[in-house]
Design an enzyme around this catalytic site. Structure first.
Site, mmCIF file in Angstrom:
data_model
loop_
_atom_site.group_PDB
_atom_site.id
_atom_site.type_symbol
_atom_site.label_atom_id
_atom_site.label_comp_id
_atom_site.label_asym_id
_atom_site.label_seq_id
_atom_site.Cartn_x
_atom_site.Cartn_y
_atom_site.Cartn_z
ATOM 1 N N GLU A 34 49.359 72.220 -48.676
ATOM 2 C CA GLU A 34 49.222 70.962 -49.430
ATOM 3 C C GLU A 34 50.063 69.837 -48.821
ATOM 4 O O GLU A 34 51.188 69.600 -49.243
ATOM 5 C CB GLU A 34 49.616 71.155 -50.908
ATOM 6 N N LYS A 85 44.891 71.966 -49.956
ATOM 7 C CA LYS A 85 44.951 71.135 -51.163
ATOM 8 C C LYS A 85 45.307 69.723 -50.715
ATOM 9 O O LYS A 85 46.403 69.490 -50.195
ATOM 10 C CB LYS A 85 45.972 71.678 -52.170
#
Length: 296
Positions: free
Chosen positions: A178, A214
């Protein structure tokens, strides 16, 4: 691969739904509690604060609507992984409901250098991964932040994320990488494009099973389609990044193949003072809305 792991892999790869982010940690917990209608004077130390947030999360994961039909996974804070809900360890309860458990493993952010905030050093990562495996967790999530379209900074972010992903994958866990682009950045589109370039390079040289990404929803809809289609990517999920739920869902629906992994946008209407009936209706409505945007 165990039968359970294979079933979890199939749910994340093919499940029609989204991943709930229930992983607010120490720094963001007071804000999450305030949003839930619990003011800072309701607790006097960290233990009391974490007990209150655990009660909130227990209420969420035991709600009738929180199941694998629309919520295919949930990202947990370490204390939530270690806790119980509905009389069962949280990861076991989730999987019983068809929701695949993930664990937030980063230790927060460094100060900004070269327009980015790297993750703090994490010497205990291997021990934490072993504990997660023992508790039936499927994967992990770790966050860093891109504030500016700085090539040196973005390269450093992606290098660090993939190096940690390699450590995590060695434990048989699925890493969610992420590198969040700050959606309020004046250089958001440029940062998106640099990140796409760096992630593609890292994926092309990645050896091993596919990973997950993500990402912030891109300024240009569809920009990350090549990542959605990349053979080394199991799934691309999106954070809400500060968008309220209606806007987050609108932006998400413009990016086919990307599913939600929302936190604030999922929980924003829930209040401590609600009756169970009100709480379940509100959560159910949010789940339905985010699910629809994820499968649009």
């Amino acid at each position: 691969m165990t039968t359970v792991h294979a079933a979890m892999l199939d749910q994340i790869k093919s499940g029609q739904g989204f991943i709930a982010a229930l992983d607010q940690s120490g720094g963001s917990t007071p804000k999450a509690l305030k949003g839930y209608g619990i003011e800072a004077d309701a607790f006097s130390n960290d233990e009391e604060m974490f007990a209150l947030i655990h009660d909130m999360r227990s209420r969420i994961v035991t709600a009738p609507c929180f199941n694998g039909d629309k919520v295919i996974g949930a990202i947990l804070f370490e204390r939530t992984m270690d806790g119980d809900a509905g009389g069962k360890p949280v990861p076991a309860l989730l999987w019983e409901r068809g929701v695949v458990p993930f664990l937030k493993v980063d230790k927060g952010l460094e100060d900004e250098i070269d327009g980015v905030q790297l993750m703090k050093a994490n010497p205990g990562l291997d021990d934490l991964c072993e504990r997660a495996v023992a508790k039936g967790v499927f994967g992990t999530k770790m966050r860093s932040v891109v504030n500016l379209a700085n090539p040196v900074g973005v390269n450093a972010i992606v290098e660090q994320q993939f190096a940690e992903a390699k450590r995590i994958a060695a434990h048989g866990l699925m890493p969610i990488i992420e590198p969040e682009v700050n959606i309020k950045s004046a250089e958001r589109d440029g940062a998106d494009r640099l990140l796409l370039q760096e992630i593609t390079t890292a994926l092309d040289s990645w050896e091993g099973a596919p990973v997950m990404l993500k990402l912030s929803l891109p300024a240009e809809a569809g920009l990350f389609q090549s990542l959605v289609d990349h053979p080394k990517v199991l799934r691309v999920v999106a954070l809400s990044g500060g968008f309220a739920r209606p806007e987050a869902c609108t932006e998400l629906a413009k990016n086919p193949g990307i599913i939600a992994s929302f936190s604030r946008a999922l929980l924003e209407d829930l209040r401590h003072q609600m009756s169970d009936e009100e709480f379940n209706a509100s959560l159910g409505g949010a789940i339905k809305e985010i699910h629809a945007a994820s499968v649009a």
